[in-house]
Design a protein around this motif. Structure first.
Motif, PDB file in Angstrom:
ATOM      1  N   CYS A 129       0.832  -1.213   0.000  1.00 52.89           N
ATOM      2  CA  CYS A 129       0.000   0.000   0.000  1.00 52.89           C
ATOM      3  C   CYS A 129       0.861   1.256   0.000  1.00 52.89           C
ATOM      4  CB  CYS A 129      -0.922   0.007   1.227  1.00 52.89           C
ATOM      5  SG  CYS A 129      -2.336  -1.087   1.086  1.00 52.89           S
ATOM      6  N   ALA A 130       1.942   1.247   0.773  1.00 52.51           N
ATOM      7  CA  ALA A 130       2.824   2.413   0.830  1.00 52.51           C
ATOM      8  C   ALA A 130       3.467   2.690  -0.519  1.00 52.51           C
ATOM      9  CB  ALA A 130       3.894   2.200   1.895  1.00 52.51           C
ATOM     10  N   ALA A 131       3.743   1.629  -1.301  1.00 45.91           N
ATOM     11  CA  ALA A 131       4.344   1.813  -2.622  1.00 45.91           C
ATOM     12  C   ALA A 131       3.309   2.301  -3.639  1.00 45.91           C
ATOM     13  CB  ALA A 131       4.953   0.496  -3.099  1.00 45.91           C
ATOM     14  N   ARG A 132       2.040   1.917  -3.448  1.00 51.39           N
ATOM     15  CA  ARG A 132       0.995   2.238  -4.421  1.00 51.39           C
ATOM     16  C   ARG A 132       0.339   3.587  -4.178  1.00 51.39           C
ATOM     17  NH1 ARG A 132      -2.143  -1.414  -2.999  1.00 51.39           N
ATOM     18  NH2 ARG A 132      -3.955  -0.285  -2.189  1.00 51.39           N
ATOM     19  N   LEU A 133       0.256   3.995  -2.895  1.00 50.53           N
ATOM     20  CA  LEU A 133      -0.521   5.181  -2.521  1.00 50.53           C
ATOM     21  C   LEU A 133       0.386   6.340  -2.133  1.00 50.53           C
ATOM     22  CD1 LEU A 133      -3.178   3.353  -0.295  1.00 50.53           C
ATOM     23  CD2 LEU A 133      -3.496   4.174  -2.639  1.00 50.53           C
ATOM     24  N   PRO A 134      -0.138   7.564  -2.138  1.00 45.89           N
ATOM     25  CA  PRO A 134       0.663   8.694  -1.646  1.00 45.89           C
ATOM     26  C   PRO A 134       0.877   8.544  -0.139  1.00 45.89           C
ATOM     27  CG  PRO A 134      -1.610   9.362  -2.049  1.00 45.89           C
ATOM     28  CD  PRO A 134      -1.464   7.980  -2.620  1.00 45.89           C
ATOM     29  N   PRO A 135       1.816   9.297   0.439  1.00 46.10           N
ATOM     30  CA  PRO A 135       2.081   9.167   1.876  1.00 46.10           C
ATOM     31  C   PRO A 135       0.811   9.372   2.706  1.00 46.10           C
ATOM     32  CG  PRO A 135       3.795  10.472   0.828  1.00 46.10           C
ATOM     33  CD  PRO A 135       2.740  10.260  -0.205  1.00 46.10           C
ATOM     34  N   LEU A 136       0.632   8.480   3.693  1.00 50.25           N
ATOM     35  CA  LEU A 136      -0.553   8.525   4.551  1.00 50.25           C
ATOM     36  C   LEU A 136      -0.125   8.535   6.013  1.00 50.25           C
ATOM     37  CD1 LEU A 136      -2.696   5.758   2.774  1.00 50.25           C
ATOM     38  CD2 LEU A 136      -2.980   8.231   2.544  1.00 50.25           C
ATOM     39  N   THR A 137      -1.059   8.891   6.896  1.00 47.92           N
ATOM     40  CA  THR A 137      -0.795   8.786   8.326  1.00 47.92           C
ATOM     41  C   THR A 137      -0.741   7.320   8.720  1.00 47.92           C
ATOM     42  OG1 THR A 137      -3.129   8.802   8.952  1.00 47.92           O
ATOM     43  CG2 THR A 137      -2.024  10.948   8.748  1.00 47.92           C
ATOM     44  N   VAL A 138      -0.244   7.069   9.922  1.00 47.58           N
ATOM     45  CA  VAL A 138      -0.178   5.687  10.419  1.00 47.58           C
ATOM     46  C   VAL A 138      -1.559   5.052  10.410  1.00 47.58           C
ATOM     47  CG1 VAL A 138       0.259   4.282  12.472  1.00 47.58           C
ATOM     48  CG2 VAL A 138       1.899   6.059  11.817  1.00 47.58           C
ATOM     49  N   THR A 139      -2.541   5.771  10.918  1.00 44.95           N
ATOM     50  CA  THR A 139      -3.900   5.227  11.002  1.00 44.95           C
ATOM     51  C   THR A 139      -4.466   4.948   9.625  1.00 44.95           C
ATOM     52  OG1 THR A 139      -4.278   6.438  13.063  1.00 44.95           O
ATOM     53  CG2 THR A 139      -6.220   5.654  11.891  1.00 44.95           C
ATOM     54  N   ASP A 140      -4.307   5.897   8.696  1.00 42.01           N
ATOM     55  CA  ASP A 140      -4.872   5.721   7.354  1.00 42.01           C
ATOM     56  C   ASP A 140      -4.176   4.605   6.591  1.00 42.01           C
ATOM     57  OD1 ASP A 140      -6.666   7.723   7.832  1.00 42.01           O
ATOM     58  OD2 ASP A 140      -5.521   9.285   6.813  1.00 42.01           O
ATOM     59  N   LEU A 141      -2.850   4.503   6.731  1.00 44.52           N
ATOM     60  CA  LEU A 141      -2.118   3.440   6.041  1.00 44.52           C
ATOM     61  C   LEU A 141      -2.536   2.075   6.576  1.00 44.52           C
ATOM     62  CD1 LEU A 141      -0.033   2.518   4.019  1.00 44.52           C
ATOM     63  CD2 LEU A 141       1.762   2.969   5.716  1.00 44.52           C
ATOM     64  N   ALA A 142      -2.704   1.974   7.889  1.00 41.44           N
ATOM     65  CA  ALA A 142      -3.149   0.711   8.477  1.00 41.44           C
ATOM     66  C   ALA A 142      -4.538   0.342   7.966  1.00 41.44           C
ATOM     67  CB  ALA A 142      -3.147   0.822  10.001  1.00 41.44           C
ATOM     68  N   ARG A 143      -5.422   1.340   7.865  1.00 34.39           N
ATOM     69  CA  ARG A 143      -6.776   1.072   7.381  1.00 34.39           C
ATOM     70  C   ARG A 143      -6.755   0.593   5.933  1.00 34.39           C
ATOM     71  NH1 ARG A 143      -8.665   5.866   7.492  1.00 34.39           N
ATOM     72  NH2 ARG A 143      -9.243   5.860   9.705  1.00 34.39           N
ATOM     73  N   GLU A 144      -5.959   1.256   5.099  1.00 38.01           N
ATOM     74  CA  GLU A 144      -5.882   0.862   3.687  1.00 38.01           C
ATOM     75  C   GLU A 144      -5.328  -0.552   3.529  1.00 38.01           C
ATOM     76  OE1 GLU A 144      -6.917   2.303   0.982  1.00 38.01           O
ATOM     77  OE2 GLU A 144      -7.678   4.121   1.926  1.00 38.01           O
ATOM     78  N   ALA A 145      -4.391  -0.908   4.410  1.00 38.05           N
ATOM     79  CA  ALA A 145      -3.768  -2.228   4.313  1.00 38.05           C
ATOM     80  C   ALA A 145      -4.578  -3.311   5.013  1.00 38.05           C
ATOM     81  CB  ALA A 145      -2.361  -2.179   4.899  1.00 38.05           C
ATOM     82  N   GLY A 146      -5.573  -2.897   5.764  1.00 36.08           N
ATOM     83  CA  GLY A 146      -6.398  -3.865   6.484  1.00 36.08           C
ATOM     84  C   GLY A 146      -5.689  -4.505   7.660  1.00 36.08           C
ATOM     85  N   VAL A 147      -4.829  -3.732   8.318  1.00 34.16           N
ATOM     86  CA  VAL A 147      -4.082  -4.255   9.473  1.00 34.16           C
ATOM     87  C   VAL A 147      -4.223  -3.266  10.627  1.00 34.16           C
ATOM     88  CG1 VAL A 147      -2.427  -5.407   7.962  1.00 34.16           C
ATOM     89  CG2 VAL A 147      -1.906  -3.111   8.838  1.00 34.16           C
ATOM     90  N   GLY A 148      -3.686  -3.643  11.758  1.00 36.30           N
ATOM     91  CA  GLY A 148      -3.689  -2.741  12.898  1.00 36.30           C
ATOM     92  C   GLY A 148      -2.558  -1.732  12.815  1.00 36.30           C
TER      93      GLY A 148
END
Length: 734
Positions: free
Chosen positions: A148-167
Motif C-alpha cells: 500500500c505504501a508503494a501504491r498510494l501517496p504518503p498517509l498517516t499511520v492510522t490511514d495506512l493501516a486502514r488501507e492495508a487492512g491491518v492494525g
C-alpha cells in the motif's frame, strides 16, 4: 445569498499604548497591559505575563485606565499562527457573560477550548516508503502495508493501516524497523468540502415549499424559522436544501444536534446528500482532531460543522446559517459551569452575525411556540410523513385494570403485541428512561437502602457491570455480601425496573428474539452507537430496549411496535416542565414506529390514563396540549410568560452554608415584580460531597433581572469554600 460584506478594520493599538486583554479564566473582566514592540489589534490572540507564568488571551479593547502606567506589564507577543477571534464571537462572549452573570473569562474559555490550535500549524505526520531492507522480518501483514505504501501517496499511520487492512501496530513496527519513515507534511490536514450541487432526493410538494422558503430567507439578514414537522416528515432533507444554498454562496454552516456522538444515521444522510461527511465537534473527539477542526473552522476550510452545544463557540470566519435540530431537547441546556441554553444562544449568535437560524422539531418547546405566536419567529409546517407513511396509532394501557404479573414489568397487552410483531417478522422497541437493572436496592429484613455517600441519591444496580453506581457523581461499589445495618446475608432485593431488568424479562419471554440494550452505558462512543444503530437498521436485531437515546431521530424501516414500560416516569416531582418534557419525549419515542410502508403502533403502559399528557398522546392532539400548558403557565406567570432564575449555593459543611443562605436571603433588595423563594434545601441537597441550598427568583417579563441579581450578589460575599452558581432561565430543579 450574497457573500458576506467586507469586515470593518479592527481597532489597532500601537506599541506602548494601553490595551485590555481577556484571559480564559474565571475573572470578572479583562486585565490591562501595555502593547509591546509590535502593534496589536482587537481580536488578536496574545501572550501575556500573569503572575510568575505566561498566559494566552484575546485583545479585547482599550484599557480602562485604573492601573497606573508604571505598573502595566507588556504583552509578550502575538500568536501569529491563529487568525484573530471574529467580531461576532467576541460579541457572543460578552453577551453570554452579561446574560448568565458568568465571568467573561469563563465564557471565553469555551471559545478557547483547544489551546494547541493557537500554536504554529504543523502538518500531519505521514509514512514514506524507504529503500528495501534486506534483513527485514517479513509477514503477510507487513507485506500488505509495504504494498500500500508503494501504491498510494504518503498517509498517516492510522490511514495506512486502514488501507492495508491491518492494525496500526504493524505500521509502527515497520517504522521502528526502518522500512518506513515519518515526515511532517508541512500542510494542514485536508478537509473534504461538501458539494452543494450534489443531487438530493426528490422532495414532496410540502417539503419543496418549505425548502424554498428557507432558501429565500438566506439573503435577508437575521431571522428565526421554526421548521415544525411530524416525526418522519423529512425535516432534515428540507433544511439540507438551505445548507446547499449557503454552501453555494461560499459561506459556512453550523448544525447543532443534541448528542452528535449518537447521530450516526444523520452523518450518513449528510454524506449521501453532499458527497462527504461534515466536520464534527463533540466531546468524543481526540485532541488532534479537535485541534485540526478548530483551525479549519477559523480559516474557513471547514464549510459545514455538526456539533453539540459547545460548537456555538467555534471561531467561524464566515458563518452564514445555523440550524438547531431537535430544538426542544434538554441536552441543549448546559447546567455546570456557565449555565446557558444552546438553542437560545444560537438565536443570539445569528442575530449578532445578521444571519438566519432554523429551529427544527416535531415537538417544539413552549418557549419557541410562544415566540411564533408573538410574531418573532416564522413557522413552516410539514404535516405529513414522507413517502406516504402513516403516523403510528397510540394507545394507553391502564395498568390498574390489566397489570403485569407480580415481579414483572411487561403487561399482558404489551406481551401480546410483542408476540404478534415477532410472528410478523417485524421489529419492536421497549422504552424505559431508567438506566441499569434497578433504581434501588434495599434490605427486606431491616429496610436499609443502599445510597451514595456523596449525593442525596440511591445507588443504581448495574447487574451487567456488577456494580452499584451513583448516576450523579459516578461513585461505584460492589454490592455488599451482607446488610451493613442488620448483617443479613439474604435480605437484599432489587426494587423497580431499569432497562437491564426489562431486557432480562423480555429474554425470558422471547428467548428466540435477537435483542440489544441501548443506553449511554452501552453506547460509550460513536463506534458503539453506530454498531447498534446499524444492526437495527439492517434487521440483525428484533428487539431494542433503551432509554431516551433511542428517541434521537433514528429511522428503522422494519420497526413497527414501540412499548413504553412506564409512561408516567417523569411526571412527578414538581418540575414546571414535567408534563411538557414527558409529552415531547414520548412523542419522539413513539415516532420511531411505522416510518416506512409498514404501519406502526405504540402502547403506553400507565397508571394514569386520564392524565392530560396521556390523553393528548392517544388523541394526537399536540397543539391542544401545548395550548392548555401555555394557559397554566400564563396564569402562574411562569416561563415563557414570566422569568425564572435560580441561585444554587454549595459548601463543604451544612451549618455555615445555612448561615450564609440566611444572610443572603435577608440582603435581597426589594423590587417590584420580583419574588424570592427560599432558601431551601435543593432536591439534591448533597451532590458530589457538597451540601446545596437553593433560591428561586420569579420575575415579571420586562424586569431587569440581571441587574437586580448583580446588585443582590454584590451585597454578601461567600466565604469558607461556599460557591454561588447562577442559573438564569433554569430548565430543571435539581
Amino acid at each position: 445569498m450574497p457573500a458576506a460584506s467586507a469586515t470593518p478594520p479592527r481597532p489597532e493599538f500601537s506599541p506602548g499604548s494601553r490595551i485590555a486583554v481577556l484571559l480564559p479564566l474565571p475573572l470578572a473582566g479583562p486585565y490591562d497591559y501595555r502593547v509591546g514592540h509590535e502593534s496589536v489589534a482587537v481580536g488578536d490572540f496574545v501572550r501575556v505575563p500573569l503572575g510568575n507564568r505566561e498566559a494566552v488571551g484575546v485583545a479585547w479593547g482599550p484599557g480602562d485606565g485604573d492601573i497606573p502606567e508604571t505598573r502595566l506589564r507588556a504583552i509578550t507577543g502575538r500568536m501569529e499562527a491563529a487568525p484573530p477571534m471574529p467580531d461576532a464571537l467576541r460579541a457572543l462572549v460578552d453577551w453570554v457573560a452579561a446574560y448568565t452573570l458568568a465571568p467573561p473569562g469563563a465564557v471565553l474559555k469555551m471559545a478557547m477550548s483547544v489551546p494547541a490550535a493557537l500554536e504554529p500549524v504543523r502538518g500531519p505526520l505521514l509514512c514514506h516508503l524507504v529503500e528495501p531492507q534486506p534483513d527485514l522480518r517479513s509477514s503477510t501483514a507487513r507485506t500488505q502495508v509495504l504494498a500500500c505504501a508503494a501504491r498510494l501517496p504518503p498517509l498517516t499511520v492510522t490511514d495506512l493501516a486502514r488501507e492495508a487492512g491491518v492494525g496500526p501496530g504493524v505500521v509502527r513496527g515497520l517504522i521502528k524497523a526502518g522500512a518506513l519513515r515519518i515526515e511532517e507534511s508541512g500542510l494542514p490536514p485536508a478537509i473534504a468540502e461538501p458539494d452543494a450541487a450534489w443531487p438530493g432526493p426528490r422532495l414532496s410538494p410540502d417539503q419543496a415549499r418549505a425548502a424554498t422558503a428557507l432558501a429565500d430567507s438566506l439573503d435577508r439578514g437575521f431571522s428565526v424559522t421554526l421548521l415544525d414537522g411530524v416525526t418522519g416528515s423529512g425535516k432534515t432533507e428540507v433544511y439540507f436544501e438551505a445548507v446547499a444554498a449557503t454552501l453555494a454562496a461560499g459561506r459556512q454552516v453550523l448544525v447543532l444536534l443534541p448528542e452528535i456522538a449518537l447521530s450516526t444515521q444523520w452523518l450518513h444522510r449528510f454524506a449521501s446528500r453532499f458527497g462527504c461527511p461534515p466536520s464534527e465537534w463533540h466531546s468524543e473527539l481526540g485532541d488532534t482532531r479537535r485541534r485540526d477542526t478548530w483551525r479549519a473552522v477559523a480559516t474557513g476550510r471547514a464549510k459545514v460543522v455538526v456539533g453539540a452545544r459547545s460548537a456555538l463557540f467555534l471561531p467561524f470566519s464566515d458563518l452564514g446559517l445555523i440550524i438547531v435540530d431537535e430544538e426542544h431537547d434538554g441536552a441543549f441546556k448546559q447546567e455546570d459551569g456557565v449555565s446557558y441554553h444552546a438553542r437560545d444562544m444560537a438565536v443570539v449568535r445569528a442575530r449578532l452575525g445578521a444571519i438566519p437560524v432554523v429551529l427544527a422539531s416535531a415537538t417544539p418547546a413552549l418557549e419557541t411556540v410562544a415566540n411564533v405566536q408573538a410574531g418573532r419567529y416564522r413557522k413552516l409546517v410539514l404535516p405529513d410523513r414522507h413517502a406516504g407513511a402513516a403516523l403510528p396509532t397510540i394507545a394507553s394501557v391502564d395498568l390498574r385494570r390489566n397489570p403485569p404479573p407480580r415481579g414483572r414489568w411487561l403487561g399482558p397487552d404489551l406481551v401480546a403485541a410483542l408476540t404478534e410483531t415477532a410472528a410478523a417478522g417485524e421489529q419492536a422497541m421497549l422504552y424505559l428512561n431508567r438506566r441499569g437493572y434497578a433504581p434501588l436496592t434495599l434490605c427486606r429484613v431491616c429496610g436499609f437502602r443502599l445510597r451514595c455517600p456523596n449525593c442525596t441519591a440511591w445507588l443504581v444496580e448495574h447487574r451487567g457491570a456488577g456494580r452499584l453506581i451513583c448516576h450523579h457523581c459516578g461513585y461505584a461499589v460492589r454490592r455488599p455480601e451482607s446488610c451493613p445495618e442488620c448483617g443479613s446475608e439474604e435480605g437484599f432485593t432489587a426494587c423497580g425496573p431499569g432497562v437491564e431488568r426489562v431486557a432480562e424479562e423480555a429474554a425470558l419471554l422471547f428467548p428466540d428474539l435477537r435483542q440489544a440494550v441501548m443506553t449511554s452505558d452501552t453506547c460509550g462512543g460513536p463506534a458503539a452507537a453506530a454498531a447498534l444503530v446499524g444492526a437495527m437498521a439492517e434487521g440483525r436485531l428484533d428487539l431494542l430496549v433503551g432509554t431516551q437515546i433511542v428517541a434521537k431521530g433514528y429511522h428503522f424501516p422494519r420497526l413497527t411496535l414501540v412499548g413504553v414500560i412506564d409512561a408516567d416516569l417523569g411526571l412527578e416531582g414538581g418540575d414546571l416542565r414535567a408534563a411538557e418534557r414527558t409529552f415531547q419525549l414520548l412523542s419522539q419515542v413513539a415516532g420511531r414506529a411505522g416510518r416506512a410502508e409498514r404501519p406502526g403502533r405504540v402502547l403506553l403502559q400507565t397508571w394514569q390514563p386520564e392524565h392530560p399528557v396521556m390523553r393528548a398522546l392517544v388523541a394526537g392532539d399536540r397543539d391542544g396540549f401545548m395550548e392548555r400548558e401555555a394557559e397554566m403557565r400564563r396564569a402562574a406567570l411562569m416561563p415563557p410568560f414570566g422569568r425564572l432564575a435560580a441561585l444554587i449555593l454549595s459548601g463543604p459543611e451544612p451549618d455555615p452554608l445555612d448561615d450564609f443562605a440566611r444572610r443572603l436571603g435577608r440582603a435581597a433588595p426589594p423590587a417590584a415584580g420580583i419574588d424570592v423563594l427560599g432558601p431551601a434545601p435543593a432536591p439534591l441537597a448533597l451532590l458530589r460531597g457538597r451540601h446545596r441550598r437553593r433560591f428561586l427568583i420569579k420575575a415579571e417579563r420586562g424586569v431587569p433581572l440581571q441587574a437586580w441579581l448583580r446588585d443582590w450578589l454584590g451585597r454578601v460575599a461567600p466565604t469558607g469554600g461556599i460557591r454561588v452558581q447562577v442559573d438564569v432561565d433554569p430548565t430543571g430543579f435539581q
